[in-house]
Design a protein around this motif. Structure first.
Motif, short mmCIF file in Angstrom:
data_model
loop_
_atom_site.label_atom_id
_atom_site.label_comp_id
_atom_site.label_asym_id
_atom_site.label_seq_id
_atom_site.Cartn_x
_atom_site.Cartn_y
_atom_site.Cartn_z
N LEU A 179 -4.39 -2.22 -5.75
CA LEU A 179 -4.52 -0.86 -5.19
C LEU A 179 -5.47 0.04 -5.97
O LEU A 179 -5.99 1.01 -5.44
N ASP A 180 -5.74 -0.30 -7.23
CA ASP A 180 -6.73 0.49 -7.99
C ASP A 180 -8.12 0.30 -7.38
O ASP A 180 -8.97 1.19 -7.46
N LEU A 181 -8.35 -0.86 -6.73
CA LEU A 181 -9.64 -1.09 -6.08
C LEU A 181 -9.69 -0.41 -4.72
O LEU A 181 -10.72 0.13 -4.31
N ALA A 182 -8.55 -0.41 -4.02
CA ALA A 182 -8.50 0.24 -2.70
C ALA A 182 -8.67 1.75 -2.83
O ALA A 182 -9.25 2.40 -1.97
N TYR A 183 -8.13 2.31 -3.91
CA TYR A 183 -8.20 3.77 -4.14
C TYR A 183 -8.98 4.01 -5.42
O TYR A 183 -8.45 4.54 -6.41
N SER A 184 -10.24 3.63 -5.40
CA SER A 184 -11.05 3.62 -6.62
C SER A 184 -11.41 5.03 -7.11
O SER A 184 -11.88 5.19 -8.23
N GLN A 185 -11.16 6.04 -6.28
CA GLN A 185 -11.41 7.42 -6.74
C GLN A 185 -10.30 7.89 -7.68
O GLN A 185 -10.46 8.90 -8.37
N GLN A 186 -9.19 7.17 -7.72
CA GLN A 186 -8.08 7.55 -8.60
C GLN A 186 -8.32 7.01 -10.00
O GLN A 186 -8.99 5.98 -10.19
N LYS A 187 -7.74 7.66 -10.99
CA LYS A 187 -7.86 7.22 -12.38
C LYS A 187 -7.19 5.85 -12.56
O LYS A 187 -6.07 5.61 -12.08
N VAL A 234 0.81 -1.22 0.00
CA VAL A 234 0.00 0.00 0.00
C VAL A 234 0.85 1.28 0.00
O VAL A 234 0.47 2.29 -0.60
N ALA A 235 2.03 1.24 0.64
CA ALA A 235 2.83 2.47 0.79
C ALA A 235 3.25 3.06 -0.55
O ALA A 235 3.46 4.27 -0.64
N THR A 236 3.36 2.25 -1.60
CA THR A 236 3.78 2.79 -2.90
C THR A 236 2.76 3.84 -3.36
O THR A 236 3.13 4.89 -3.87
N THR A 237 1.47 3.54 -3.15
CA THR A 237 0.44 4.49 -3.56
C THR A 237 0.11 5.49 -2.45
O THR A 237 -0.01 6.70 -2.71
N SER A 238 -0.02 5.03 -1.22
CA SER A 238 -0.46 5.94 -0.15
C SER A 238 0.56 7.07 0.05
O SER A 238 0.17 8.20 0.36
#
Ligand SMILES: Cc1ncc(COP(=O)(O)O)c(C=O)c1O
Length: 358
Positions: free
Chosen positions: A311-319, A81-85
């Protein structure tokens, strides 16, 4: 009980000698002598220049982005997760592009398609997942074509070479984590390896509140320095790192030999060395996956579904430019126990159980 991971414990006699030096000098942090020693020894061991020690691998990503003026990035959905968060915390406009089904790393073809659709990103942030190097030449070609900077999250890739070259020498910056669970650690800690000395100099200032070498305040910074006690742990553990990596590699190769044809394994970069950081396996069938995890638990063998969710599902507001491969892999990947205190016999116990169960 076979634990998933067991951190290296520094030899207390050696460690105490370093700690006594710190107590005597009274120089506990702020780029002290042990910081300098650890920097030099890591640069020599890893075959890199412009290595900046920092307080953890998450801040390493944030500081690298800040030093390189990154405000928007395309990244991999298959990573810790840290790569995106870390990017989101930094206020970076972050989008996801899919991975390659073989390596589980960011796919250069998908990346090229994503950048053709939308070229408004400053950088590519890719992870060498499980220490397996990305297609660094493929990603460089795409990044050069679209004029993007590259940051590699190399948290898992300590000591890995591609051919004769450290994997850390690819891209504009590579970040490392020295968390206790990693192949090499300083309890908490990390580093950034910069391609350019000017970026290194800027980052060194940024991790010290933005104070310039002449004492004048520059661009606002943060405190991300690694202290002397933690450097002492690093210096102590570095003495034995070659035998640690050798042993972990033997365990990794034993797993690989035993599990060939039994489960799917990520395909390793053909020119890359190994560090035995993780032992991921992929099981597409949900029932088989559950049966295996139950059997391992019943036999006191730890494992972890790592990394899930995509991570695209965890942060689904991102493109997202479409991450079907990542969702598939994240749905079926399991990491098996692998650490320095395991024996080949432990590996054989785990692989026997897997063969029996599947
Ligand atoms: C791929 C990846 N990136 C970044 C990090 C963050 O590193 P740290 O825990 O040192 O902040 C980790 C930590 O496990 C990681 O696995």
């Amino acid at each position: 009980m076979i634990a998933l991971n067991k951190p290296l414990a520094p030899d207390l006699t050696k460690l105490t000698v370093y700690l006594a030096q710190v107590n005597e000098s009274g120089w506990y942090t702020n780029f002290g002598p042990l910081h300098q020693q650890l920097t030099e020894r890591l640069e020599a061991y890893l075959g890199v220049q412009n290595l900046l020690l920092v307080s953890n691998g998450t801040l390493a990503i944030q500081v690298a982005c800040k030093a390189l003026n990154i405000n928007s990035a395309i990244t991999t959905p298959f990573s810790f997760v840290a790569t995106t968060s870390s990017l989101l915390w930094q206020g970076i406009d972050t989008a996801f592009s899919d991975i390659n089904m073989d390596s589980y790393n960011l796919c250069p073809i998908a990346l090229d398609e994503a950048l053709q659709q939308n070229n408004n990103y400053d950088a590519v942030v890719a992870t060498h997942v499980y220490g397996n190097p990305c297609d660094v030449n493929g990603i460089a070609d795409v990044a050069n074509k679209h004029n993007k900077k590259i940051i590699y999250d190399a948290a898992h890739a300590f000591g890995i070479n591609v051919g004769e070259q450290s994997v850390l020498n690819f891209g504009d910056a590579s970040t490392l984590s020295f968390h206790a669970t990693k192949v090499f650690h300083t309890v908490e800690g990390g580093a950034i390896v910069f391609k350019h000395k000017t970026d290194f100099d800027k980052a060194k200032q940024l991790i010290n509140f933005g104070i310039q070498t002449d004492g004048v305040l520059g661009e606002p910074g943060i405190n991300a320095k690694l202290n002397e006690y933690q450097c002492a742990v690093g210096l102590t553990l570095l003495d034995d790192i070659e035998s640690v990596i050798k042993h972990r590699t033997v365990l990794f190769n034993t797993y690989t030999d035993e599990l060939k044809g039994v489960v799917e394994l990520p395909k390793w970069h053909p020119q890359a060395s190994l560090n035995g950081a993780y032992m991921p396996i992929y099981i597409a069938c949900e029932k088989k996956q559950k049966d295996l995890m139950q059997a391992l638990a019943k036999n006191n063998i730890e494992c972890r579904r790592y990394f899930t969710p995509s991570l695209d599902l965890a942060y689904s507001q991102q493109k997202s430019f479409g991450c079907a491969n990542s969702q598939k892999i994240a749905g079926g990947v399991i990491c098996l126990p692998l650490h320095n205190f395991m024996s080949v016999d432990d590996v054989l116990v785990v692989t026997y159980l897997i063969k029996e169960t599947l």
